[in-house]
Motif scaffolding. Structure first.
Motif, PDB file in Angstrom:
ATOM      1  N   TRP A  48      34.156  20.744  36.346  1.00 33.11           N
ATOM      2  CA  TRP A  48      34.862  21.320  35.205  1.00 33.11           C
ATOM      3  C   TRP A  48      34.815  22.837  35.264  1.00 33.11           C
ATOM      4  O   TRP A  48      33.902  23.421  35.869  1.00 33.11           O
ATOM      5  N   VAL A  49      35.787  23.462  34.648  1.00 37.17           N
ATOM      6  CA  VAL A  49      35.820  24.919  34.593  1.00 37.17           C
ATOM      7  C   VAL A  49      34.796  25.383  33.569  1.00 37.17           C
ATOM      8  O   VAL A  49      34.740  24.874  32.444  1.00 37.17           O
ATOM      9  N   ASN A  50      33.995  26.342  33.962  1.00 32.71           N
ATOM     10  CA  ASN A  50      33.052  26.981  33.035  1.00 32.71           C
ATOM     11  C   ASN A  50      33.616  28.354  32.704  1.00 32.71           C
ATOM     12  O   ASN A  50      33.607  29.260  33.534  1.00 32.71           O
ATOM     13  N   TYR A  51      34.149  28.492  31.500  1.00 32.97           N
ATOM     14  CA  TYR A  51      34.839  29.721  31.138  1.00 32.97           C
ATOM     15  C   TYR A  51      33.899  30.922  31.043  1.00 32.97           C
ATOM     16  O   TYR A  51      34.346  32.066  31.060  1.00 32.97           O
ATOM     17  N   SER A  52      32.609  30.659  30.995  1.00 39.33           N
ATOM     18  CA  SER A  52      31.641  31.761  30.935  1.00 39.33           C
ATOM     19  C   SER A  52      31.300  32.307  32.315  1.00 39.33           C
ATOM     20  O   SER A  52      31.122  33.511  32.496  1.00 39.33           O
ATOM     21  N   THR A  53      31.210  31.405  33.297  1.00 43.21           N
ATOM     22  CA  THR A  53      30.764  31.831  34.627  1.00 43.21           C
ATOM     23  C   THR A  53      31.881  31.920  35.665  1.00 43.21           C
ATOM     24  O   THR A  53      31.763  32.657  36.641  1.00 43.21           O
ATOM     25  N   ASP A  54      32.958  31.172  35.476  1.00 47.46           N
ATOM     26  CA  ASP A  54      34.025  31.146  36.475  1.00 47.46           C
ATOM     27  C   ASP A  54      34.992  32.309  36.329  1.00 47.46           C
ATOM     28  O   ASP A  54      35.825  32.540  37.207  1.00 47.46           O
ATOM     29  N   ILE A  55      34.912  33.013  35.222  1.00 46.72           N
ATOM     30  CA  ILE A  55      35.777  34.160  34.966  1.00 46.72           C
ATOM     31  C   ILE A  55      34.921  35.394  34.774  1.00 46.72           C
ATOM     32  O   ILE A  55      33.965  35.385  33.994  1.00 46.72           O
ATOM     33  N   SER A  56      35.243  36.442  35.504  1.00 51.90           N
ATOM     34  CA  SER A  56      34.567  37.732  35.299  1.00 51.90           C
ATOM     35  C   SER A  56      35.369  38.530  34.287  1.00 51.90           C
ATOM     36  O   SER A  56      36.597  38.607  34.369  1.00 51.90           O
ATOM     37  N   LYS A  57      34.662  39.116  33.348  1.00 48.18           N
ATOM     38  CA  LYS A  57      35.337  39.814  32.257  1.00 48.18           C
ATOM     39  C   LYS A  57      34.959  41.283  32.233  1.00 48.18           C
ATOM     40  O   LYS A  57      33.840  41.663  32.588  1.00 48.18           O
ATOM     41  N   GLY A  58      35.904  42.091  31.832  1.00 50.55           N
ATOM     42  CA  GLY A  58      35.665  43.531  31.724  1.00 50.55           C
ATOM     43  C   GLY A  58      36.690  44.122  30.766  1.00 50.55           C
ATOM     44  O   GLY A  58      37.379  43.411  30.038  1.00 50.55           O
ATOM     45  N   THR A  59      36.781  45.428  30.793  1.00 55.01           N
ATOM     46  CA  THR A  59      37.758  46.114  29.942  1.00 55.01           C
ATOM     47  C   THR A  59      38.423  47.235  30.738  1.00 55.01           C
ATOM     48  O   THR A  59      37.874  47.742  31.723  1.00 55.01           O
ATOM     49  N   LEU A  60      39.586  47.594  30.283  1.00 52.58           N
ATOM     50  CA  LEU A  60      40.302  48.757  30.793  1.00 52.58           C
ATOM     51  C   LEU A  60      40.791  49.493  29.555  1.00 52.58           C
ATOM     52  O   LEU A  60      41.812  49.112  28.977  1.00 52.58           O
ATOM     53  N   GLY A  61      40.015  50.476  29.136  1.00 53.42           N
ATOM     54  CA  GLY A  61      40.294  51.096  27.846  1.00 53.42           C
ATOM     55  C   GLY A  61      40.116  50.044  26.768  1.00 53.42           C
ATOM     56  O   GLY A  61      39.076  49.382  26.686  1.00 53.42           O
ATOM     57  N   SER A  62      41.119  49.829  25.959  1.00 50.82           N
ATOM     58  CA  SER A  62      41.041  48.831  24.891  1.00 50.82           C
ATOM     59  C   SER A  62      41.600  47.474  25.318  1.00 50.82           C
ATOM     60  O   SER A  62      41.692  46.561  24.505  1.00 50.82           O
ATOM     61  N   ALA A  63      41.962  47.332  26.596  1.00 50.92           N
ATOM     62  CA  ALA A  63      42.521  46.079  27.089  1.00 50.92           C
ATOM     63  C   ALA A  63      41.440  45.199  27.706  1.00 50.92           C
ATOM     64  O   ALA A  63      40.568  45.677  28.442  1.00 50.92           O
ATOM     65  N   GLU A  64      41.506  43.915  27.420  1.00 54.10           N
ATOM     66  CA  GLU A  64      40.600  42.940  28.025  1.00 54.10           C
ATOM     67  C   GLU A  64      41.025  42.688  29.466  1.00 54.10           C
ATOM     68  O   GLU A  64      42.213  42.634  29.775  1.00 54.10           O
ATOM     69  N   VAL A  65      40.054  42.553  30.369  1.00 53.58           N
ATOM     70  CA  VAL A  65      40.317  42.257  31.775  1.00 53.58           C
ATOM     71  C   VAL A  65      39.638  40.940  32.130  1.00 53.58           C
ATOM     72  O   VAL A  65      38.437  40.771  31.900  1.00 53.58           O
ATOM     73  N   LEU A  66      40.408  40.001  32.688  1.00 48.41           N
ATOM     74  CA  LEU A  66      39.892  38.705  33.116  1.00 48.41           C
ATOM     75  C   LEU A  66      40.207  38.542  34.593  1.00 48.41           C
ATOM     76  O   LEU A  66      41.359  38.705  35.009  1.00 48.41           O
ATOM     77  N   THR A  67      39.202  38.225  35.403  1.00 50.22           N
ATOM     78  CA  THR A  67      39.437  38.117  36.840  1.00 50.22           C
ATOM     79  C   THR A  67      38.787  36.877  37.445  1.00 50.22           C
ATOM     80  O   THR A  67      37.761  36.393  36.961  1.00 50.22           O
ATOM     81  N   VAL A  68      39.410  36.374  38.497  1.00 51.32           N
ATOM     82  CA  VAL A  68      38.835  35.359  39.376  1.00 51.32           C
ATOM     83  C   VAL A  68      39.017  35.882  40.793  1.00 51.32           C
ATOM     84  O   VAL A  68      40.122  36.258  41.180  1.00 51.32           O
ATOM     85  N   GLN A  69      37.945  35.929  41.551  1.00 48.56           N
ATOM     86  CA  GLN A  69      38.032  36.535  42.874  1.00 48.56           C
ATOM     87  C   GLN A  69      38.583  35.560  43.913  1.00 48.56           C
ATOM     88  O   GLN A  69      38.212  34.389  43.962  1.00 48.56           O
ATOM     89  N   ASN A  70      39.504  36.049  44.730  1.00 44.57           N
ATOM     90  CA  ASN A  70      40.057  35.301  45.845  1.00 44.57           C
ATOM     91  C   ASN A  70      39.220  35.587  47.082  1.00 44.57           C
ATOM     92  O   ASN A  70      39.274  36.688  47.638  1.00 44.57           O
ATOM     93  N   LYS A  71      38.455  34.612  47.524  1.00 48.54           N
ATOM     94  CA  LYS A  71      37.582  34.794  48.682  1.00 48.54           C
ATOM     95  C   LYS A  71      38.161  34.144  49.939  1.00 48.54           C
ATOM     96  O   LYS A  71      37.497  34.089  50.978  1.00 48.54           O
ATOM     97  N   ASP A  72      39.419  33.688  49.838  1.00 50.38           N
ATOM     98  CA  ASP A  72      40.026  32.945  50.944  1.00 50.38           C
ATOM     99  C   ASP A  72      40.983  33.767  51.788  1.00 50.38           C
ATOM    100  O   ASP A  72      41.095  33.563  52.990  1.00 50.38           O
ATOM    101  N   ASN A  73      41.747  34.661  51.145  1.00 55.63           N
ATOM    102  CA  ASN A  73      42.760  35.397  51.885  1.00 55.63           C
ATOM    103  C   ASN A  73      43.059  36.721  51.187  1.00 55.63           C
ATOM    104  O   ASN A  73      42.334  37.119  50.267  1.00 55.63           O
ATOM    105  N   SER A  74      44.110  37.384  51.609  1.00 56.00           N
ATOM    106  CA  SER A  74      44.385  38.742  51.129  1.00 56.00           C
ATOM    107  C   SER A  74      45.436  38.805  50.019  1.00 56.00           C
ATOM    108  O   SER A  74      45.948  39.882  49.701  1.00 56.00           O
TER     109      SER A  74
END
Length: 979
Positions: A546-572
């Motif tokens: 199952w997807v774990n929304y706490s650990t499978d998504i890295s979260k940050g900010t860009l100014g006042s904007a929310e940033v949500l990321t998932v890293q691609n470790k397979d290709n470019s």
């Protein structure tokens, strides 16, 4: 898709009066290896890692392992299709495809010994039927066929194949027939490979043509659906004109009405024994498996098959076209034009060059047609594409006129683009840009197991060399502008083409297949011993993830904007989104502004230059504004991330008013709006929105004609400039970490300290379905389409497991109650389904939906059949257990990955869920009983009022009859569309 044939290590190809060379790249060489006692071939540096085996009986097996998901995409392909149909039995290959879902003497039957004599009797009756000319006698014979078929059906188990596959957790169960291939498709969990092979090996051993006359009626329905599709008729006209001496043009895949009415079971069996032999078939698999173990299992399962010589297809040579061949096609859909040029077949170097030429004309961004005709808005839409087959190939150009434009003008504009090819009026840089994008496309296709399998399957059935296919980007990088010019001069001149004018009007030549009298057949719910033996085969359980929304998504900010990321470790590859909780409901101009951006530039660069630069970077962007959400999407290669973002930001922030572009854009919008009113799918969508929300609904929440006329360029550009100031989040899937993304984006994507308040959103409240109603829209068509609709209650998370299982049992697939009853038993439709639909937001209401597409003269029976199912839920414990197994195994082997994780998170958030809801379904659904299903059906469907949305020809549908279902209301197109 690339279509190539084997070439020598250093080949020099002479084509007419010019030369170009494709030297085999030393990087991609065929090699041979041995493992586990089996020899296989492979191509060096093949990103798919495919192994090519040939078993002793000639069966080709292509295996491409990929362990990203515990699933396997499978194809079983026969290199025979409608091209090899007998001329007196066209449509036969397609018939056979349908019948290979009906079982054998071991499955699909309760008692084969009792069933067989009845099927033999049906065989003889069909032989009499086919040889009888007298219509009265034919009707008597068919009546007897129907009677004996009813007796035989008492021993048949409909759709036992689909039930077996469903119990394994298979998805996408299907098949298709084209000119020279018939392919059987399954996507299975990786632990089901033994069961899959047991079923498939048996399936092709001794197929039995049971339940033939009801399946024949399904094919009739498919034929009638095709008669309502103008595009299908236009393509058939194109093939007929281009290939008068080849079965590409002499006969169609689905067959003639005359032959559909006179099927021959003996001819179908003869076709099977002729072409379904191992040396003419291939098994293609890509996914999570050990190829060394898999090949042993495949050999053991299919080793019984015996090789046999396959008769070659012989065709007459086509004569050169020396003057344009013009044909007209009539129908209710909007006018368009299609131009076709003929080329040599897939095994030639000319076919290889054609792929490149197609990309120079149309690549979605910077092709000649893309820039000259689409971006400049000279046409509503236009494109070119290669259509490559074994014997011959084609280049097809298609164009749709804009407001006030004639088809002759469209033809002239398209042909001018070919003149540019001949004259070299294009940049040589475009070839390198195509190379860059082909390399990106290769990465995209190889990251997904299903795409890998599909490419390998097409390569097999087209008899192409895989080493040449995967070396295509490197090969075309050596092509020069002069090569393209010479090629175009030889093949794309001013006289050697076919042109199809698709005009509006009544096609009086269309003769539909009439409804035969069919008595509903018995739907046995027991299972055969073979099914029990397959189900008993051992399998290693797959542990769900199952997807774990706490650990499978890295979260940050860009100014006042929310940033949500998932890293691609397979290709470019990267994909990035600016996501706004704002859409058309906030501002009706937003989707129009999004579309306008495509035609804008800045003070420094015009629109065409932006397109060329994005394409050169192998990047692309899109702005899509829905009702409540807007996405600005950017995708491409990580090495070009910063340059791609900078280009997008420049366009968004600095785009300038272009009055000329707006004038053309308005004309294009008006033409698109007119065309929508001539599209039956759009009309049905409007009826459904009307049923859900009432007269004022999201579908007709559009600008009036007057508002559109008054629209200014400044209004639209101001909206685009303001976008960055509205609240949004950044979503990213790619090689960068969240920290790296923040560092890269900070100087490029300037976010304000405080977001501007969004415009208040319009509200559309779902209306309660309190009484039966019929919403009718008239459309010139042979079939009738009926959609049942009712609004239910708001989202309730506790009901999700019940809904998931109920949909699987009731109306979600070929093994479902609805499909079994409407199509298999009563032969009332080709396409039918029903479902309980959950909303996308917790405050919204769920819906009940059901659909039947049927012949107009079957409408009464089809409506009665669906109403019976909506009111009374048939009980089958075997089917329910099957539905549970199917759901559980699908969930266990499903993997939400890549940016799918981000979208899953957003979807859960809108519903108020903090965890992956699939876990609840997986744990709770197996505990549910038929009593739970019946209670849900009784609460949500049975004896409830519905809105019947009906699209059909009022000449063929009785208003008085339709009024029996509810208060009848015929809607005008203006009421439906809002303009």
């Amino acid at each position: 898709m690339n279509f190539f044939k084997q070439v020598s290590t250093a080949a020099l190809i002479v084509v007419g009066s010019f030369q170009f060379s494709f030297a085999q790249d030393a990087k991609y060489q065929w090699k041979e290896a041995n493992e586990g006692g089996y020899t296989y071939k492979y191509v060096t540096n093949d990103p798919s890692g495919a192994r090519f085996y040939t078993l002793k009986n000639g069966l080709t097996v292509i295996l491409s392992p990929n362990n990203k998901k515990p699933r396997i995409q499978t194809y079983i392909a026969t290199k025979a299709g409608s091209k090899t149909d007998p001329s007196d039995h066209t449509g036969l290959a397609h018939y056979l495809e349908h019948m290979l879902f009906k079982g054998t003497d071991k499955f699909g039957s309760l008692d084969w010994a009792k069933e067989k004599p009845l099927l033999d009797q049906i065989d003889k009756l069909y032989a009499q039927y086919n040889s009888t000319a007298d219509e009265a006698k034919r009707k008597e014979i068919y009546k007897e066929i129907d009677r004996v078929s009813g007796e035989a059906s008492k021993y048949a188990i409909p759709n036992e194949y689909d039930k077996m596959m469903g119990a394994m957790g298979a998805e996408g169960t299907n098949a298709f027939t084209s000119f020279e291939q018939t392919v059987y498709v399954e996507d299975i969990p990786s632990n089901a490979i033994d069961k899959y092979l047991a079923v498939q090996a048996e399936r092709f051993r001794n197929p039995i043509l049971r339940l033939f006359h009801t399946e024949l009626e399904a094919v009739y329905e498919e034929k009638n659906r095709g008669l309502d599709e103008d595009s299908r008729k236009a393509f058939e006209a194109m093939f007929s004109a281009l290939f008068p001496n080849n079965n590409y043009g002499k006969q169609t895949t689905i067959g003639t009405i005359e032959h559909l009415k006179n099927p021959s079971l003996s001819a179908i069996r003869e076709y099977f024994t002729t072409y379904y032999v191992p040396n003419n078939m291939g098994i293609i698999m890509s996914g999570d498996f050990d190829p060394s173990a898999a090949i042993q299992k495949i050999d053991k399962a299919f080793g019984y098959m015996k090789a046999k010589d396959v008769p070659p297809y012989v065709y007459g040579k086509e004569q050169e076209i020396t003057a344009p061949i013009v044909k007209d096609v009539l129908g209710p859909k909007p006018e368009n034009i299609m131009i076709g040029f003929r080329f040599p077949g897939a095994a030639t170097k000319d076919a290889q060059m054609l792929e490149l030429v197609g990309n120079i004309l149309t690549n979605g961004s910077a092709g000649l047609i893309d820039l000259d005709l689409v971006k400049s808005q000279k046409l509503l839409s236009a494109y070119a594409f290669p259509y490559i087959l074994k014997d011959y190939s084609m280049l097809i150009l298609q164009g749709n006129p804009t407001q006030g434009q004639s088809l002759d003008e469209v033809r002239t504009l398209l042909l001018k683009e070919l003149a540019k090819l001949r004259d070299g009026d294009f940049s040589e840089d475009l070839i390198q840009s195509i190379v860059n994008n082909e390399k990106k496309n290769d990465i995209q296709q190889n990251e997904d197991y299903s795409s890998r399998a599909n490419n390998l399957m097409d390569n097999f059935t087209s008899e192409l060399d895989w080493s040449t296919t995967i070396s295509y980007p490197d090969m075309i990088s050596k092509i020069t502008k002069q090569d393209i010019m010479d090629f175009a001069k030889k093949y794309l001149n001013e006289n050697n083409y076919v042109v199809i004018y698709k005009k509006k009007g009544e096609d009086k030549d269309v003769v539909k297949v009439d409804k035969p009298p069919i008595t509903p057949v018995t739907l046995n719910k027991d299972v055969s011993p073979f099914v029990k033996s397959v189900n008993a085969l051992p399998e290693t359980p797959i542990k769900p993830l199952w997807v774990n929304y706490s650990t499978d998504i890295s979260k940050g900010t860009l100014g006042s904007a929310e940033v949500l990321t998932v890293q691609n470790k397979d290709n470019s590859l990267f994909r990035m989104y600016y996501h706004y909780d704002m859409g058309k409901w906030n501002n009706k101009l937003l989707p129009i502004a999004a579309g306008y951006l495509e035609y804008l530039g800045t003070k420094d660069k015009n629109s065409e230059e932006f397109s060329k630069q994005f394409y050169k970077l192998a990047s692309s962007f899109n702005v899509s504004a829905g009702n409540e959400e807007t996405y600005i999407t950017l995708e491409g290669l990580n090495e070009n991330f910063e340059a791609s973002v900078a280009l997008l930001e420049d366009l968004l922030k600095n785009c300038t008013v272009d009055e000329e572009a707006l004038t053309a854009y308005k004309a294009k919008l008006k033409k698109s709006r007119t065309n929508a009113k001539e599209n039956k799918a759009a009309i049905m969508a409007g009826l459904r929105s009307y049923a859900q929300y009432g007269a004022q609904n999201p579908f007709n929440n559009v600008l009036s004609d007057t508002e559109l006329d008054k629209l200014t360029a400044k209004e639209l550009v101001d909206i685009l400039h303001q976008m960055v100031n509205y609240k949004h989040r950044v979503m990213y899937y790619g090689p960068k970490t969240v920290a790296q993304l923040q560092t890269s984006l900070k100087p490029l994507h300037t976010v304000p300290a405080t977001f501007t308040t969004m415009p208040a959103a319009a509200t559309f409240k779902a209306v309660s379905t309190t009484a039966n109603q019929v919403l009718f829209a008239n459309y010139d068509m042979k079939q009738a389409e009926i959609f049942w609709f009712r609004n239910s209650e708001p989202y309730n998370v506790s009901k999700v497991p019940t809904v998931s299982l109920f949909n699987n049992y009731f109306g979600g697939g070929m093994g479902s109650v609805v499909f079994q009853t409407i199509r298999e038993s009563k032969a009332l439709a080709y396409s039918t389904y029903a479902y309980f639909g959950l909303p996308s937001k917790k405050e919204n209401r769920s819906i009940v939906g059901a659909y039947v597409g049927t012949q107009a003269d079957k409408t009464k029976e089809a409506v009665a059949g669906m109403n019976e199912l909506l009111n009374v839920l048939p009980e089958s414990q075997n089917a329910l257990e099957n539905a549970k197994l199917s759901l559980s195994k699908s969930l266990a082997s499903e993997r939400i990955t890549q940016d799918g994780i981000l979208f899953s998170y957003l979807a859960a958030k809108k519903l108020g869920n903090s965890t992956d809801i699939r876990k609840n379904v997986y744990e709770q659904a197996p505990k549910l009983t038929f009593a739970d299903m019946k209670k849900f059906h009784s609460t949500e469907m049975s004896q409830k009022p519905y809105v019947y949305c009906v699209v059909g020809n009022e000449k063929n549908l009785n208003q008085e009859e339709l009024s029996k279902y509810g208060t009848f209301k015929k809607l005008t197109l203006e009421e439906i569309f809002g303009y």
